[in-house]
Write a protein that holds these residues in place. Structure first.
Motif, PDB file in Angstrom:
ATOM      1  N   SER A   1      -1.173 -18.103 -47.309  1.00 53.60           N
ATOM      2  CA  SER A   1      -2.867 -17.914 -47.451  1.00 53.60           C
ATOM      3  C   SER A   1      -3.836 -18.147 -46.044  1.00 53.60           C
ATOM      4  O   SER A   1      -4.680 -17.520 -45.859  1.00 53.60           O
ATOM      5  N   ALA A   2      -3.257 -19.532 -45.766  1.00 54.89           N
ATOM      6  CA  ALA A   2      -4.320 -20.006 -44.577  1.00 54.89           C
ATOM      7  C   ALA A   2      -4.205 -18.932 -43.357  1.00 54.89           C
ATOM      8  O   ALA A   2      -5.174 -18.412 -42.892  1.00 54.89           O
ATOM      9  N   ASP A   3      -3.078 -18.495 -42.896  1.00 55.13           N
ATOM     10  CA  ASP A   3      -2.884 -17.788 -41.824  1.00 55.13           C
ATOM     11  C   ASP A   3      -3.625 -16.310 -42.141  1.00 55.13           C
ATOM     12  O   ASP A   3      -4.318 -15.542 -41.384  1.00 55.13           O
ATOM     13  N   TYR A   4      -3.484 -15.779 -43.533  1.00 52.00           N
ATOM     14  CA  TYR A   4      -4.169 -14.688 -43.980  1.00 52.00           C
ATOM     15  C   TYR A   4      -5.678 -14.748 -43.728  1.00 52.00           C
ATOM     16  O   TYR A   4      -6.444 -13.939 -43.264  1.00 52.00           O
ATOM     17  N   PHE A   5      -6.272 -15.772 -44.268  1.00 52.91           N
ATOM     18  CA  PHE A   5      -7.918 -16.191 -44.096  1.00 52.91           C
ATOM     19  C   PHE A   5      -8.155 -16.013 -42.682  1.00 52.91           C
ATOM     20  O   PHE A   5      -9.182 -15.503 -42.359  1.00 52.91           O
ATOM     21  N   ARG A   6      -7.453 -16.621 -41.762  1.00 51.19           N
ATOM     22  CA  ARG A   6      -7.699 -16.863 -40.270  1.00 51.19           C
ATOM     23  C   ARG A   6      -7.839 -15.421 -39.668  1.00 51.19           C
ATOM     24  O   ARG A   6      -8.841 -15.047 -39.174  1.00 51.19           O
ATOM     25  N   ILE A   7      -6.873 -14.463 -40.148  1.00 51.95           N
ATOM     26  CA  ILE A   7      -6.706 -13.088 -39.745  1.00 51.95           C
ATOM     27  C   ILE A   7      -8.023 -12.235 -40.091  1.00 51.95           C
ATOM     28  O   ILE A   7      -8.647 -11.523 -39.419  1.00 51.95           O
ATOM     29  N   LEU A   8      -8.221 -12.534 -41.263  1.00 52.97           N
ATOM     30  CA  LEU A   8      -9.363 -11.625 -42.006  1.00 52.97           C
ATOM     31  C   LEU A   8     -10.667 -12.257 -41.433  1.00 52.97           C
ATOM     32  O   LEU A   8     -11.394 -11.402 -41.092  1.00 52.97           O
ATOM     33  N   ARG A   9     -10.670 -13.249 -41.158  1.00 54.70           N
ATOM     34  CA  ARG A   9     -12.024 -13.812 -40.370  1.00 54.70           C
ATOM     35  C   ARG A   9     -12.149 -13.381 -39.101  1.00 54.70           C
ATOM     36  O   ARG A   9     -13.114 -13.045 -38.704  1.00 54.70           O
ATOM     37  N   GLU A  10     -11.101 -13.594 -38.473  1.00 59.01           N
ATOM     38  CA  GLU A  10     -11.189 -13.601 -36.892  1.00 59.01           C
ATOM     39  C   GLU A  10     -11.159 -11.820 -36.634  1.00 59.01           C
ATOM     40  O   GLU A  10     -11.630 -11.565 -35.582  1.00 59.01           O
ATOM     41  N   ALA A  11     -10.644 -11.210 -37.606  1.00 61.11           N
ATOM     42  CA  ALA A  11     -10.744  -9.609 -37.356  1.00 61.11           C
ATOM     43  C   ALA A  11     -11.941  -8.881 -37.448  1.00 61.11           C
ATOM     44  O   ALA A  11     -12.245  -7.699 -37.364  1.00 61.11           O
ATOM     45  N   ASN A  12     -13.029  -9.689 -37.976  1.00 59.76           N
ATOM     46  CA  ASN A  12     -14.191  -9.173 -38.673  1.00 59.76           C
ATOM     47  C   ASN A  12     -15.252 -10.052 -37.844  1.00 59.76           C
ATOM     48  O   ASN A  12     -16.421 -10.412 -38.513  1.00 59.76           O
TER      49      ASN A  12
ATOM     50  N   ARG B   1      -9.136 -23.508 -38.847  1.00 61.86           N
ATOM     51  CA  ARG B   1     -10.393 -23.877 -38.562  1.00 61.86           C
ATOM     52  C   ARG B   1     -11.673 -23.547 -39.357  1.00 61.86           C
ATOM     53  O   ARG B   1     -11.547 -22.556 -40.093  1.00 61.86           O
ATOM     54  N   SER B   2     -12.686 -24.221 -39.177  1.00 59.31           N
ATOM     55  CA  SER B   2     -13.906 -23.578 -40.065  1.00 59.31           C
ATOM     56  C   SER B   2     -14.527 -22.614 -39.610  1.00 59.31           C
ATOM     57  O   SER B   2     -14.572 -22.467 -38.205  1.00 59.31           O
ATOM     58  N   PHE B   3     -14.894 -21.668 -40.308  1.00 60.81           N
ATOM     59  CA  PHE B   3     -15.691 -20.420 -39.810  1.00 60.81           C
ATOM     60  C   PHE B   3     -17.034 -20.549 -40.443  1.00 60.81           C
ATOM     61  O   PHE B   3     -17.524 -21.193 -41.336  1.00 60.81           O
ATOM     62  N   PRO B   4     -17.949 -19.686 -39.627  1.00 57.91           N
ATOM     63  CA  PRO B   4     -19.132 -19.749 -40.317  1.00 57.91           C
ATOM     64  C   PRO B   4     -19.390 -19.067 -41.625  1.00 57.91           C
ATOM     65  O   PRO B   4     -18.675 -18.014 -42.037  1.00 57.91           O
ATOM     66  N   THR B   5     -20.236 -19.652 -42.550  1.00 56.68           N
ATOM     67  CA  THR B   5     -20.142 -19.448 -43.730  1.00 56.68           C
ATOM     68  C   THR B   5     -21.038 -17.934 -43.985  1.00 56.68           C
ATOM     69  O   THR B   5     -22.096 -18.002 -43.613  1.00 56.68           O
TER      70      THR B   5
END
Length: 262
Positions: free
Chosen positions: A251-262, A147-151
């Motif tokens: 990578s995609a799952d890694y990016f999701r976890i990185l953004r959702e954890a913060n 999903r898209s995250f706030p930039t």
């Protein structure tokens, strides 16, 4: 054995005298991992000292130097049917020297689309099209579901003393965009050096400290927090941002976890 003509990502014609190739040398870590995941373990005979995946290959295969400091004589002694290189990661003069005697397929990867094209090209070059297509579909599906995250503005550091960052014409830049980061040094090319003053002036909301090529650790967080006290500073797995082979499956799952954890 059959012969085959290929086109690499530099639009060069590569002529294979043996097809499918039986003796493959890989000059790039992320593409070495790809060859393993395409089931080519018995065909790969040489890899670089930075090819850490799969780990068992470091004992099983001939180490042919670093990505930019290849041992050409060692490669020649392996009599490869195919050498797989990359425009950015390998030295042009060395690649051209090898191409005089051996078929060298060169990739040029700048974003997800060209990474997928590279996988297709390697699949064609090694007669593993079905496996390559299956891998590409899984990667496409994983990124499509992200999903898209706030930039947020971000600096991605790859080196210390001097600080070096990823610029705007890199694969890392493309992955930063996918993860919802706007590169504050995206107006610069390649991997520029930046001073503490320049980093402070850029005032990124996030600072990502890569695990490679410089191995940033927890102890380096403090010095960056002094420079940018308001930034979120995180250690990140550099392979997820810079490896463009089958590592993209994660990578995609890694990016999701990185953004959702913060």
């Amino acid at each position: 054995m059959n012969k085959k003509l290929l086109l690499d990502q530099l639009e060069r014609t590569v002529s294979l005298k043996v097809y499918p190739p039986q003796r493959i040398v890989s000059l790039v870590p992320s593409q070495t991992e790809l060859l393993a995941d395409l089931g080519l373990g018995d065909s790969v005979v040489g890899i670089t000292k930075f090819c850490v995946h799969p780990s068992s290959w470091r004992k099983e295969k001939t180490i042919i130097g670093g990505t930019k400091q290849l041992h050409l004589d060692r490669i020649r002694s392996l009599k490869p049917d195919l050498i797989i290189a990359n425009q950015e990661e390998n030295d042009r003069e060395q690649v051209e020297a090898l191409a005089v005697d051996f078929p060298v397929w060169v990739s040029k990867v700048v974003d997800l689309s060209t990474a997928l094209n590279m996988i297709a090209g390697v699949g064609e070059a090694t007669n593993t099209r079905t496996s390559a297509e299956d891998l590409m579909l899984k990667i496409k599906t994983s990124f499509a579901s992200l999903r898209s995250f706030p930039t947020h503005s971000c600096a991605y550091l790859i080196w210390r003393k001097p600080y070096m960052v990823s610029g705007g014409d890199t694969f890392i830049q493309a992955m930063m965009e996918v993860a919802g980061f706007e590169n504050v040094f995206g107006h610069q090319n390649r991997y520029p050096e930046v001073t503490m003053e320049e980093l402070a002036a850029a005032d990124p909301e996030w600072i990502l400290l890569s695990s490679e090529p410089f191995p940033f650790k927890e102890k380096h967080l403090t010095e960056l927090s002094v420079v940018c006290p308001n930034a979120k500073i995180r250690l990140v797995d550099g392979e997820m941002f810079s490896w463009y082979g089958s590592r993209l499956l994660r990578s995609a799952d890694y990016f999701r976890i990185l953004r959702e954890a913060n």
